[in-house]
Design an enzyme around this catalytic site. Sequence first.
Site, PDB file in Angstrom:
ATOM      1  N   ASP A  81     -25.547 -15.142  57.838  1.00 39.77           N
ATOM      2  CA  ASP A  81     -26.292 -14.255  58.743  1.00 39.77           C
ATOM      3  C   ASP A  81     -26.091 -12.766  58.463  1.00 39.77           C
ATOM      4  OD1 ASP A  81     -27.133 -16.561  60.016  1.00 39.77           O
ATOM      5  OD2 ASP A  81     -25.507 -16.495  61.498  1.00 39.77           O
ATOM      6  N   HIS A 136     -14.931  -0.540  34.620  1.00 40.00           N
ATOM      7  CA  HIS A 136     -15.626  -0.759  35.898  1.00 40.00           C
ATOM      8  C   HIS A 136     -14.642  -1.231  36.968  1.00 40.00           C
ATOM      9  CE1 HIS A 136     -19.788  -1.205  33.771  1.00 40.00           C
ATOM     10  NE2 HIS A 136     -19.341   0.038  33.780  1.00 40.00           N
ATOM     11  N   ASP A 174     -14.746   8.006  39.462  1.00 39.29           N
ATOM     12  CA  ASP A 174     -16.134   7.992  38.998  1.00 39.29           C
ATOM     13  C   ASP A 174     -16.975   7.631  40.213  1.00 39.29           C
ATOM     14  OD1 ASP A 174     -18.620   7.478  37.918  1.00 39.29           O
ATOM     15  OD2 ASP A 174     -17.866   6.312  36.226  1.00 39.29           O
ATOM     16  N   ASP A 180     -23.753  11.043  39.417  1.00 33.56           N
ATOM     17  CA  ASP A 180     -22.814  10.166  38.699  1.00 33.56           C
ATOM     18  C   ASP A 180     -21.806  11.069  37.993  1.00 33.56           C
ATOM     19  OD1 ASP A 180     -21.500   8.272  37.217  1.00 33.56           O
ATOM     20  OD2 ASP A 180     -23.209   7.755  35.938  1.00 33.56           O
ATOM     21  N   HIS A 186     -17.265   2.925  24.921  1.00 36.48           N
ATOM     22  CA  HIS A 186     -18.614   3.007  25.514  1.00 36.48           C
ATOM     23  C   HIS A 186     -19.395   4.163  24.906  1.00 36.48           C
ATOM     24  CE1 HIS A 186     -17.416   6.390  28.143  1.00 36.48           C
ATOM     25  NE2 HIS A 186     -16.319   5.715  28.429  1.00 36.48           N
ATOM     26  N   HIS A 199     -26.083   8.310  29.564  1.00 39.20           N
ATOM     27  CA  HIS A 199     -27.291   7.531  29.880  1.00 39.20           C
ATOM     28  C   HIS A 199     -28.216   8.414  30.706  1.00 39.20           C
ATOM     29  CE1 HIS A 199     -25.479   7.112  33.914  1.00 39.20           C
ATOM     30  NE2 HIS A 199     -24.344   6.879  33.279  1.00 39.20           N
ATOM     31  N   HIS A 220     -28.261   4.117  35.887  1.00 45.39           N
ATOM     32  CA  HIS A 220     -28.592   3.998  34.452  1.00 45.39           C
ATOM     33  C   HIS A 220     -30.113   3.965  34.425  1.00 45.39           C
ATOM     34  CE1 HIS A 220     -24.441   2.300  33.082  1.00 45.39           C
ATOM     35  NE2 HIS A 220     -24.351   3.407  33.780  1.00 45.39           N
ATOM     36  N   GLU A 235     -20.402  11.733  29.182  1.00 49.50           N
ATOM     37  CA  GLU A 235     -19.182  11.161  29.755  1.00 49.50           C
ATOM     38  C   GLU A 235     -18.244  10.514  28.746  1.00 49.50           C
ATOM     39  OE1 GLU A 235     -19.881   7.522  32.037  1.00 49.50           O
ATOM     40  OE2 GLU A 235     -22.025   7.900  31.912  1.00 49.50           O
ATOM     41  N   TYR A 253      -9.162   5.766  26.559  1.00 50.04           N
ATOM     42  CA  TYR A 253      -8.489   4.781  27.407  1.00 50.04           C
ATOM     43  C   TYR A 253      -7.407   4.103  26.568  1.00 50.04           C
ATOM     44  CZ  TYR A 253     -13.044   5.711  29.391  1.00 50.04           C
ATOM     45  OH  TYR A 253     -14.161   6.358  29.852  1.00 50.04           O
ATOM     46  N   ARG A 283     -11.696  10.045  31.651  1.00 53.67           N
ATOM     47  CA  ARG A 283     -13.127  10.244  31.398  1.00 53.67           C
ATOM     48  C   ARG A 283     -13.544  11.490  32.162  1.00 53.67           C
ATOM     49  NH1 ARG A 283     -14.716   5.611  32.475  1.00 53.67           N
ATOM     50  NH2 ARG A 283     -15.409   5.683  34.643  1.00 53.67           N
ATOM     51  N   GLU A 285     -17.176  13.266  33.257  1.00 50.48           N
ATOM     52  CA  GLU A 285     -18.618  12.976  33.268  1.00 50.48           C
ATOM     53  C   GLU A 285     -19.375  14.019  34.079  1.00 50.48           C
ATOM     54  OE1 GLU A 285     -19.661   9.278  35.263  1.00 50.48           O
ATOM     55  OE2 GLU A 285     -21.611   9.247  34.242  1.00 50.48           O
TER      56      GLU A 285
HETATM   57  N1  GLY Z   1     -20.663   5.164  36.993  1.00 54.63           N
HETATM   58  C1  GLY Z   1     -21.339   4.446  36.004  1.00 54.63           C
HETATM   59  C2  GLY Z   1     -21.413   5.212  34.767  1.00 54.63           C
HETATM   60  O1  GLY Z   1     -20.745   6.203  34.615  1.00 54.63           O
HETATM   61  O2  GLY Z   1     -22.179   4.904  33.908  1.00 54.63           O
HETATM   62 MN    MN Z   2     -22.435   7.444  34.002  1.00 52.90          MN
HETATM   63 MN    MN Z   3     -20.013   7.377  36.197  1.00 52.88          MN
END
Ligand code: GLY
Ligand code: MN
Ligand code: MN
Length: 441
Positions: free
Chosen positions: A38, A243, A260, A272, A351, A355, A362, A385, A389, A413, A415
């Site tokens: 529910d 993540h 992040d 972001d 990575h 993006h 994204h 970004e 790591y 990181r 960004e």
């Molecule tokens: N927070 C997701 C990214 O940085 O792509």
């Molecule tokens: Mn990002």
């Molecule tokens: Mn991010």
Amino acid sequence: MFKTSTKVFEDRREIFLKKLNGRAAIIPSSNLVKHHADCEYPFRQDSNFWYLTGFDEPDSIALFLSNKPKGERYILFVAPKDIISEVWHGFRWGIEGAEREFKADKAHSINDFKHLLPAYIGDSEEIVYSIGKNSKIEKIVLDIFSRQLEARSRVGIGANSIKSPEIYLNEMRLIKSDFEINRMREATKISAEAHELVRKSISSKHNERQIQGLIEGFFLEKGARGPAYNSIVASGDNACILHYTSNNSDLTDGDLLLVDAGCSLIDYYNGDITRTIPIGGKFSREQKLIYEIVLEAQKTAIKKSVKGSTSTNVHNAALRILVEGLREIGLLRGDTNQIIEQGLYKHLYMHRTGHWLGLDVHDVGAYRMGEYDIPLQNGMILTVEPGIYISDRIPVPEGQPSIDQKWKGIGIRIEDDILVNETEPEILSIGAKKEISDLEF
Ligand code: GLY
Ligand code: MN
Ligand code: MN
């Protein structure tokens, strides 16, 4: 119920209808998704549906008939008014509201979609519909399509193929209008302010969860819908999990905290941003060395985020600085070009550097067409970004140095959100400080 200026959406529909060039497009809304008994996840409108309609309800479908005269081209199917349902679940605009407030040429109950659709799309040569996203609507669309395909061989009209709406919409959404740029300025401003709040209050916090609460509470206080994605609040070695969203570890003096997080505005424009700060107010020698490399890589990559450049150039610029920096401190070995070509850095940087950013975090839009990189143009918004790591989760590639314990558990990181301009790249997230001298206390 939220409603924004209809003009923005009218203009977009005009362009979309022109691009459709005779085709009929069927764009469904998102639906509510069950969380548990529910209870549902918070509603999140489909970005394409939102982009074209500004209508923020589930159980809706927009139909675009580009072969029809003006005044008959934009049809909305919506949940009809229903007092009992509205008492339980909230206000709906209903059929009249969809026409009056959202400027549908004609609106119907969603319950009539199945039997009205054949007549609406019967004389279109092609259907535009995104396969694989909404099984219930897809069954209706495909049933009608296959019946029309059969009839076509006898009556000579009807659709004979289905195209993806992304062909038309991605290109539109990739270049942000002045209206969208302003909304992105707002989303990134609130997001940057939240990071500043973290920086200023870190000394009084002792668990990642408190930081998440601080940020997300701030988003709501500022009138945003909430976080654009699951906020990542990762202290120490947790930052090496890209993540990470458990956000429930105690903070330790001497560790770094990677945050992040970005907000999603009420009309779904997103920030972001990532910042990495020293929890106890001072970087260790090793943390500082890594931070300086990432910051230099990021600044260099931002400089490459200009008209005519490409997202590959942006990535390569960051990657080169990261690899050279890591070589200098002995975490990589060998020739920079060879390390890059053979991917020998991927245990430390796994990575891409950014993006597109917009209604989706994204965001949609091609980065390349096969071998050809799409040049950056005015009005594109991208994240930059880079990160490093250091953990022992991914084995060190053969021939590369093993990692001394003193480096392990450092995850950094940085960004920012960048608007491509005629001249300099505009750092939309500039409000969130990132110089070492600003982060130490
Ligand atoms: N927070 C997701 C990214 O940085 O792509
Ligand atoms: Mn990002
Ligand atoms: Mn991010």
